[in-house]
Motif scaffolding. Structure first.
Motif, PDB file in Angstrom:
ATOM      1  N   ASP A 111      50.039 -77.168 -13.315  1.00  0.00           N
ATOM      2  CA  ASP A 111      50.531 -75.859 -12.874  1.00  0.00           C
ATOM      3  C   ASP A 111      51.873 -76.040 -12.164  1.00  0.00           C
ATOM      4  N   PRO A 112      52.960 -75.417 -12.664  1.00  0.00           N
ATOM      5  CA  PRO A 112      54.269 -75.580 -12.003  1.00  0.00           C
ATOM      6  C   PRO A 112      54.324 -74.943 -10.618  1.00  0.00           C
ATOM      7  N   ALA A 113      53.330 -74.118 -10.282  1.00  0.00           N
ATOM      8  CA  ALA A 113      53.280 -73.502  -8.954  1.00  0.00           C
ATOM      9  C   ALA A 113      52.206 -74.145  -8.076  1.00  0.00           C
ATOM     10  N   GLU A 114      51.728 -75.305  -8.465  1.00  0.00           N
ATOM     11  CA  GLU A 114      50.672 -75.997  -7.731  1.00  0.00           C
ATOM     12  C   GLU A 114      51.082 -76.255  -6.283  1.00  0.00           C
ATOM     13  N   ALA A 115      50.196 -75.937  -5.356  1.00  0.00           N
ATOM     14  CA  ALA A 115      50.506 -76.109  -3.937  1.00  0.00           C
ATOM     15  C   ALA A 115      50.395 -77.576  -3.529  1.00  0.00           C
TER      16      ALA A 115
END
Length: 412
Positions: free
Chosen positions: A22-26
């Motif tokens: 996921d490119p928005a992974e936290a």
């Protein structure tokens, strides 16, 4: 009686297939394997810096710079391709780890061939190491194609493009002709850099993690800075064998200031600013070849300046060569960082590029007319002034933003 607790260790399958992260992974951060992978490049960069200084010392400036640029591309390109692959497809399973190990072995093979490339102009070992790294990456992309149908076209393009270019490199290994290598090098490099552009036209969208990319590039910058400091330290130690002089102290102090300023300017400008879109991803990724190459060359330049000041050899290094060996790469570093940092809505970008370009010109002029110690000191002073200017500007922006915030709060 103490409580008895059953500790269950959760296992993992040996293969999970290639991932699509996921490119928005936290909280995405560099993994231990990525850090271990980077350590192999410490060896390669160290060899490169040492051989560049040796080329300067033996008066092979032209051929030394050409070899440096070619080998730096091989090192940087292999590292960069792995980094961008891992940000989107790091599955951390057994096949992924083993294929990463194969690429690490290729790095070490390449590093072992650096001396022969500089001294004997034979690139056979370097090309073999490079091809080992690329074969490992092709296998990784084929795993992605098998495991992720939604981006299969993109993965196949990467695997096919990289594989075809390796056929060209293989054709250069057999005859081991330096003439053929130099003729074919630029066309093959052009093919290498066009492969990602072609593959990304498959329209998969943004798959990289911007913060993760920024961290990975920052870590590699630290590696090269560390190698530069090490090369300069060893050179200063060798130079002081005949006694400490004011010139040696000046080169050592100037070199430390230059390295610290490079760290400050890079991380304040690019440290947390990863690419958000496709165009910026390519300017960011490709532009760092100049940044990393310049940083590595600064280390070789500082070592050359220390050797020139000591003047222990039978063939003294020309002062202008030693001075420019520090000045030119530092100037290129400043311009490259400022250019990469340019963004459409950043009002500071044009001002920064103008100021840093002027500073770069001053540093080069100092290298043309001052002896090595003076040129190194001047470069350190100019870099220190830039740090001061950028720090003051950042503080003023902070104060201005605070004032706007206070006014907005009062209006509410």
């Amino acid at each position: 009686m103490a409580d008895e607790r059953l500790v269950v260790t959760v296992g993992r399958p040996w293969s999970r297939g290639a991932a699509l992260r996921d490119p928005a992974e936290a909280h995405r951060a560099a993994t231990p394997l990525e850090l271990f992978f980077d350590l192999c490049f410490v060896v390669a960069v160290a060899q490169l810096t040492v051989r560049l200084e040796h080329a300067y010392a033996t008066h092979h400036v032209g051929s030394g710079i050409i070899s440096f640029l070619m080998l730096m591309f091989a090192i940087w390109w292999a590292w960069m391709n792995f980094t961008w692959f891992a940000t989107a497809h790091d599955s951390d399973d057994v096949p992924y780890r083993l294929l990463t190990l194969l690429q690490m072995a290729g790095v070490l093979i390449l590093a072992s061939g650096v001396e022969a490339a500089f001294d004997e102009e034979t690139y056979r070992i370097v090309v073999v190491g490079y091809m080992v790294m690329r074969i490992g990456l092709v296998a990784q992309w084929l795993r992605v194609a098998r495991s992720q149908p939604s981006i299969r076209v993109r993965a196949h393009r990467y695997a096919l493009g990289i594989g075809l270019v390796q056929v060209g490199w293989l054709a250069l290994v057999v005859p081991d002709s330096i003439t053929a290598f130099k003729i074919a090098f630029l066309p093959l490099i052009l093919c290498e850099v066009l492969v990602p552009i072609w593959a990304e036209r498959a329209g998969a969208g943004v798959l990289w993690h911007a913060e993760h990319i920024a961290e990975r590039y920052g870590l590699f910058a630290l590696i090269i800075l560390g190698e530069s400091i090490l090369a300069a330290t060893v050179a200063v130690k060798d130079a002081t064998d005949g006694g400490v002089s004011a010139a040696i102290i000046t080169v050592a102090a100037g070199g430390l200031v230059i390295a610290f300023a490079c760290w400050w300017l890079y991380f304040d400008t690019l440290g947390g600013d990863g690419p958000e879109d496709q165009v910026r991803a390519f300017t960011w990724g490709y532009g760092h070849y100049v940044v990393f190459g310049a940083l590595a060359a600064v280390g070789g330049g500082l070592a050359t300046a220390a050797a020139a000041v000591a003047d222990h050899g039978d063939h003294p290094i020309p002062e202008r060569t030693a001075s420019l060996a520090v000045a030119v790469p530092l100037a290129l570093f400043l311009i490259a960082v400022a250019a990469i940092a340019l963004r459409a809505k950043d009002n500071c970008g044009p001002r920064r590029l103008r100021d840093w370009t002027i500073a770069a010109a001053v540093i080069v002029v100092a290298g043309l007319f001052l002896p090595p110690a003076g040129a190194t000191a001047a470069a350190g002073v100019v870099a220190g002034v830039l740090v001061t200017v950028e720090t003051v500007a950042a503080h003023r922006r902070y104060r201005a933003a605070g004032s706007v915030g206070d006014e907005a709060g009062a209006a509410r």
